[in-house]
Design an enzyme around this catalytic site. Structure first.
Site, PDB file in Angstrom:
ATOM      1  N   HIS A  57      21.285 -16.479 -34.023  1.00 30.85           N
ATOM      2  CA  HIS A  57      20.391 -17.107 -33.042  1.00 30.85           C
ATOM      3  C   HIS A  57      19.733 -16.052 -32.165  1.00 30.85           C
ATOM      4  O   HIS A  57      20.298 -15.612 -31.159  1.00 30.85           O
ATOM      5  CB  HIS A  57      21.212 -18.075 -32.180  1.00 30.85           C
ATOM      6  CG  HIS A  57      20.397 -18.973 -31.312  1.00 30.85           C
ATOM      7  ND1 HIS A  57      20.808 -20.246 -30.970  1.00 30.85           N
ATOM      8  CD2 HIS A  57      19.188 -18.814 -30.700  1.00 30.85           C
ATOM      9  CE1 HIS A  57      19.902 -20.810 -30.184  1.00 30.85           C
ATOM     10  NE2 HIS A  57      18.916 -19.945 -30.002  1.00 30.85           N
ATOM     11  N   HIS A  59      15.637 -14.647 -30.627  1.00 28.11           N
ATOM     12  CA  HIS A  59      14.203 -14.892 -30.442  1.00 28.11           C
ATOM     13  C   HIS A  59      13.514 -13.534 -30.386  1.00 28.11           C
ATOM     14  O   HIS A  59      13.723 -12.773 -29.443  1.00 28.11           O
ATOM     15  CB  HIS A  59      13.944 -15.662 -29.144  1.00 28.11           C
ATOM     16  CG  HIS A  59      14.640 -16.991 -29.083  1.00 28.11           C
ATOM     17  ND1 HIS A  59      14.033 -18.165 -29.467  1.00 28.11           N
ATOM     18  CD2 HIS A  59      15.892 -17.328 -28.686  1.00 28.11           C
ATOM     19  CE1 HIS A  59      14.879 -19.175 -29.313  1.00 28.11           C
ATOM     20  NE2 HIS A  59      16.026 -18.689 -28.838  1.00 28.11           N
ATOM     21  N   ARG A  61      10.097 -13.355 -30.673  1.00 30.33           N
ATOM     22  CA  ARG A  61       8.797 -13.646 -30.049  1.00 30.33           C
ATOM     23  C   ARG A  61       7.587 -13.220 -30.886  1.00 30.33           C
ATOM     24  O   ARG A  61       6.491 -13.099 -30.347  1.00 30.33           O
ATOM     25  CB  ARG A  61       8.704 -12.965 -28.672  1.00 30.33           C
ATOM     26  CG  ARG A  61       9.889 -13.167 -27.738  1.00 30.33           C
ATOM     27  CD  ARG A  61      10.109 -14.614 -27.392  1.00 30.33           C
ATOM     28  NE  ARG A  61      11.072 -14.773 -26.297  1.00 30.33           N
ATOM     29  CZ  ARG A  61      11.663 -15.907 -25.985  1.00 30.33           C
ATOM     30  NH1 ARG A  61      11.419 -16.998 -26.698  1.00 30.33           N
ATOM     31  NH2 ARG A  61      12.512 -15.987 -24.991  1.00 30.33           N
ATOM     32  N   ASP A 149      14.531 -25.265 -31.902  1.00 31.94           N
ATOM     33  CA  ASP A 149      15.272 -24.746 -30.752  1.00 31.94           C
ATOM     34  C   ASP A 149      14.387 -24.586 -29.523  1.00 31.94           C
ATOM     35  O   ASP A 149      13.287 -24.042 -29.588  1.00 31.94           O
ATOM     36  CB  ASP A 149      15.902 -23.394 -31.083  1.00 31.94           C
ATOM     37  CG  ASP A 149      16.761 -22.890 -29.943  1.00 31.94           C
ATOM     38  OD1 ASP A 149      17.721 -23.586 -29.594  1.00 31.94           O
ATOM     39  OD2 ASP A 149      16.445 -21.826 -29.397  1.00 31.94           O
ATOM     40  N   ASP A 302      21.769 -15.736 -28.718  1.00 32.99           N
ATOM     41  CA  ASP A 302      20.587 -16.414 -28.170  1.00 32.99           C
ATOM     42  C   ASP A 302      19.723 -15.404 -27.411  1.00 32.99           C
ATOM     43  O   ASP A 302      19.225 -15.675 -26.317  1.00 32.99           O
ATOM     44  CB  ASP A 302      20.984 -17.578 -27.266  1.00 32.99           C
ATOM     45  CG  ASP A 302      19.806 -18.485 -26.906  1.00 32.99           C
ATOM     46  OD1 ASP A 302      18.721 -18.318 -27.494  1.00 32.99           O
ATOM     47  OD2 ASP A 302      19.979 -19.347 -26.021  1.00 32.99           O
ATOM     48  N   HIS A 306      12.256 -11.910 -21.981  1.00 41.94           N
ATOM     49  CA  HIS A 306      11.107 -12.295 -21.151  1.00 41.94           C
ATOM     50  C   HIS A 306      10.637 -11.063 -20.394  1.00 41.94           C
ATOM     51  O   HIS A 306      11.422 -10.140 -20.138  1.00 41.94           O
ATOM     52  CB  HIS A 306      11.469 -13.400 -20.162  1.00 41.94           C
ATOM     53  CG  HIS A 306      11.819 -14.706 -20.809  1.00 41.94           C
ATOM     54  ND1 HIS A 306      10.889 -15.499 -21.451  1.00 41.94           N
ATOM     55  CD2 HIS A 306      13.000 -15.366 -20.919  1.00 41.94           C
ATOM     56  CE1 HIS A 306      11.473 -16.585 -21.911  1.00 41.94           C
ATOM     57  NE2 HIS A 306      12.756 -16.529 -21.608  1.00 41.94           N
TER      58      HIS A 306
END
Length: 425
Positions: A57, A59, A61, A149, A302, A306
């Site tokens: 899991h 990200h 982007r 998700d 996860d 950002h």
């Protein structure tokens, strides 16, 4: 290239042994006391030699939000953290709901050459929760599972169909377990701490209700459901009950839901803002117990990067999410030192079980004939976590400037050394 890892303490999910490991091309060819000739010899004295970690899991982007992360920097962060296989969620821009996007992601990771990247396809077109993607074509393109998700599938009828079709194709569903009608525009766990801080809270029941629905639909359809980032003690009770009834359900927990609770938010640090939110101390203890007992199958980061500007905002305006690849090893080793896990358990939840759930039978174990995906870990090294050790584009972790103990110091992917401690990529 041939590599000999000598004086290795080899940690697998079911045993520990001391031996030398010979790697030729991309496979493990020999595990023995013999000292074989090799082009590169690595002395692993005092270190732990584990199968490469598998993160179900993350990200990255990419495409669409490369200012936060891209597949190259995400791959670097993974390799540095001992992760040799990563599964990217579908909430890219555009959403990974067609084969062209999935193939782009896979090819970019191959060109980078640091990890194996398996995209997770969206469940529904545009992750809108309405029409299913063409699951057969997405699997043919290289996707490994299905998830919207971040945007849970609200319609029970759509989720039923998703479980039926994914089961038909031999795959499974990963759901972000959240009843959005109960979110109430909240930003943290609902309870005494949210009242004290004056922040709108989200009740734990938002997670528990969705898990209840999903396990019932899995019972009805015979489909396979994987619950992402579980965080509530009652959620674990539901998973345990479902398993006892023969329902095909697995689940994961993040390092942050094992190491922090809602009191970490007292200083309004947005780096502790995540979804699901940090829960109570009792929930954290329940997660540890669930991990120890085997109710929880997997630790997954996860990893949710950002930008500084996004996180450097009011608590209410800041996005949910925390980076996790760089700190997976030290935070998991914390659990070993606490007695929650053994080293063998660490391999089980960070490599062996993810490989089994994903159907990747060529990895997750150090054994002759397996893919030479290896993480060499120093459990005793102490260091200050700073940007030099962070290969992600983003720094939204509360651990910057903190002293950590334990780190991955060398990663081998398919017989190739892809990371060494203290060296730039």
């Amino acid at each position: 290239m041939s590599i000999l890892i000598k004086n290795a303490t080899i940690i697998n999910a079911n045993d520990t042994q001391k031996a030398n490991i010979l790697i030729k091309n991309n496979k493990i060819t020999q595990i023995s006391s013999a000292m074989s000739d090799a082009e590169r010899v690595i002395d692993a004295s005092g270190k732990l030699v584990m199968p490469g970690l598998i993160d179900m899991h993350v990200h990255f982007r990419d495409p669409g939000q490369e200012y936060k992360e891209d597949i190259i920097t995400g791959s670097r962060a993974a390799a540095a953290g001992g992760v040799t296989t990563a599964c990217c969620m579908a909430n890219t821009k555009p959403v990974n709901d067609n084969p062209l996007i999935a193939k782009y992601m896979i090819q970019k990771a191959k060109d980078c050459g640091l990890i194996d990247l398996y995209p997770i396809s969206a469940i529904t077109q545009g992750s809108k929760g309405e029409r299913l993607v063409d699951m057969g074509k997405m699997l043919e393109a290289g996707c490994i599972a299905f998830s919207d998700d971040g945007l849970p599938v609200v319609s029970s009828d759509v989720m039923r169909a998703a479980l039926e079709y994914s089961a038909y194709h031999g795959s499974f569903i990963i759901n972000h377990s959240q009843d959005c009608s109960l979110c109430r525009c909240g930003h943290m766990n609902e309870g005494q701490m949210s009242m004290k801080l004056g922040i709108k809270g989200m009740p734990r029941e938002q997670e528990e209700i969705m898990i209840s629905r999903d396990l019932l639909l899995a019972k009805q359809t015979g489909g396979r459901i994987h619950t992402a980032h579980i965080s509530s003690a009652w959620s674990l009770e539901l998973v345990k009950m479902a398993r006892e009834k023969g329902i095909n359900i697995t689940c994961e927990v993040t390092p942050h839901h094992l190491n922090y609770d809602e009191t970490a938010l007292e200083n309004y640090d947005t780096n502790y803002k995540m979804s699901p939110p940090l829960r109570t101390k009792a929930d954290v203890e329940a997660m540890k117990a669930g991990l120890k007992s085997g109710v929880i199958d997997v630790i997954a980061t996860d990893h949710a990067p950002h930008s500084k500007d996004e996180k450097n905002s009011t608590f209410e305006d800041a996005p949910f999410g925390i980076t996790g690849l760089a700190t997976l090893v030290p935070l998991t080793l914390n659990l070993v030192r606490e007695g929650v896990l053994s080293y063998e358990d660490m391999v089980r939840v960070c490599s062996k079980r993810p490989a089994e759930i994903l159907g990747l039978d060529d990895r997750g174990e150090i054994a002759v004939g397996k893919l030479a995906d290896i993480a060499i870990i120093d459990p005793n090294i102490e260091y200050i976590f700073d940007e030099k050790l962070n290969f992600s584009k983003s720094v939204n972790s509360p651990l910057f400037g903190k002293t950590l103990k334990g780190a991955n110091i060398l990663s081998i992917k398919s017989g190739k050394i892809v990371y060494e401690w203290g060296r730039e990529f």
